[in-house]
Enzyme design. Structure first.
Site, PDB file in Angstrom:
ATOM      1  N   SER A   1       0.835  -1.192   0.000  1.00  0.00           N
ATOM      2  CA  SER A   1       0.000   0.000   0.000  1.00  0.00           C
ATOM      3  C   SER A   1       0.880   1.256   0.000  1.00  0.00           C
ATOM      4  O   SER A   1       1.714   1.415  -0.880  1.00  0.00           O
ATOM      5  CB  SER A   1      -0.961  -0.049   1.192  1.00  0.00           C
ATOM      6  OG  SER A   1      -1.997   0.909   1.056  1.00  0.00           O
TER       7      SER A   1
ATOM      8  N   HIS B   1      -7.974  -4.996  -1.933  1.00  0.00           N
ATOM      9  CA  HIS B   1      -6.741  -4.436  -1.363  1.00  0.00           C
ATOM     10  C   HIS B   1      -6.132  -5.419  -0.361  1.00  0.00           C
ATOM     11  O   HIS B   1      -4.919  -5.665  -0.396  1.00  0.00           O
ATOM     12  CB  HIS B   1      -7.048  -3.102  -0.688  1.00  0.00           C
ATOM     13  CG  HIS B   1      -5.832  -2.331  -0.289  1.00  0.00           C
ATOM     14  ND1 HIS B   1      -4.879  -1.911  -1.188  1.00  0.00           N
ATOM     15  CD2 HIS B   1      -5.401  -1.902   0.941  1.00  0.00           C
ATOM     16  CE1 HIS B   1      -3.924  -1.242  -0.559  1.00  0.00           C
ATOM     17  NE2 HIS B   1      -4.210  -1.233   0.725  1.00  0.00           N
TER      18      HIS B   1
END
Length: 271
Positions: free
Chosen positions: A122, A234
């Site tokens: 991320s 994600h």
């Protein structure tokens, strides 16, 4: 320079855990470290966490899982986190906490200095890529669901705009600050092979980041691979995490040319 090192209770058999306090630009900052059992030296993975403050904190379980593949895993919390001095600027001065960690790993008796790789998840993708640009000597880098263009993040993540304006500034008024945090525009300076892993259904960091990074690396003839994982968000589910962690370490094994004993250890975990 390591200021303090404290051993913690392990969360996985065969992996030791530590909290490390070290010096970065005169600040005392903190990191988590997971070390496989044995005398070493080991290949190392410099783990760049995502998020900010309480969001995206380093998970001891995750770095222990990675260390079980025969790697020493060193995960800076970044300045301003976990009681450390300084302020997290979301890709600003705290990038030097990653660079200082790399310097520590290069002289550690536990680490094979020519087999230190980066892992960025991320927001950590931005941190890892900046390190691969500004600190020649990494063997490879893995960017998992990683941010590579902060302009794109500001555009896509309406919920993050207030934080970004406060910490980084406005992307028009403070364009240089966003450029400095967007390694996709410096892809020609990346100094090691890059593996990009990204879910096609990621709503936090869109797959556009991964595609743009792969295209930029290709434009500069930089060695890389792009693995788009169909249907993955994600946060991968447990089966996806297991599958792609195994594949990631197989890729690292190929690029790092591990010694026979280390390769054997990774093979055992793969199976």
């Amino acid at each position: 320079m390591i200021v303090e090192q404290e051993e913690l209770e392990p969360v996985l058999p065969g992996v030791r855990l530590y909290t490390v306090t070290y010096d970065s630009q005169g600040l005392h900052v903190k990191a988590a470290m997971a070390v496989p059992d044995g005398a070493g030296p080991f290949p190392a993975l410099l783990y760049c966490r995502g998020g900010m403050r309480e969001i995206g904190k380093v998970r001891m379980e995750r770095i222990s899982q990675m260390a079980a593949f025969g790697y020493l895993v060193f995960a800076p919390h970044y300045r301003g986190n976990e009681g450390a001095e300084g302020r997290d600027e979301f890709g600003g001065a705290e990038r030097h906490d990653v660079y200082a960690a790399f310097a520590l790993l290069k002289v550690s008796p536990w680490v094979l200095a020519d087999q230190i790789s980066l892992y960025g998840f991320s927001r950590g993708g931005m941190m890892a890529l900046l390190a691969a640009i500004e600190c020649p000597g990494f063997h490879s880098a893995v960017i998992w669901a990683g941010v590579c263009d902060l302009f794109l993040t500001y555009q896509e993540r309406v919920d993050m705009r207030r934080m970004l304006r406060r910490v980084v500034g406005h992307p028009v008024k403070n364009r240089q600050a966003y450029l400095e945090r967007s390694p996709v525009y410096r892809a020609g300076e990346v100094s090691c092979p890059v593996l990009i892993i990204h879910g096609t259904e990621d709503e936090n960091v869109s797959k556009t980041h991964a595609v743009k990074l792969a295209e930029a690396l290709a434009a500069h003839n930089k060695p890389h691979e792009l693995w788009l994982v169909e249907g993955a968000a994600h946060l991968f589910d447990s089966a996806q995490i297991r599958e792609y962690t195994v594949k990631m370490f197989a890729w690292l094994r190929r690029t790092n040319s591990l010694s026979g004993a280390q390769a054997d250890r990774v093979d055992r975990v793969d199976r």
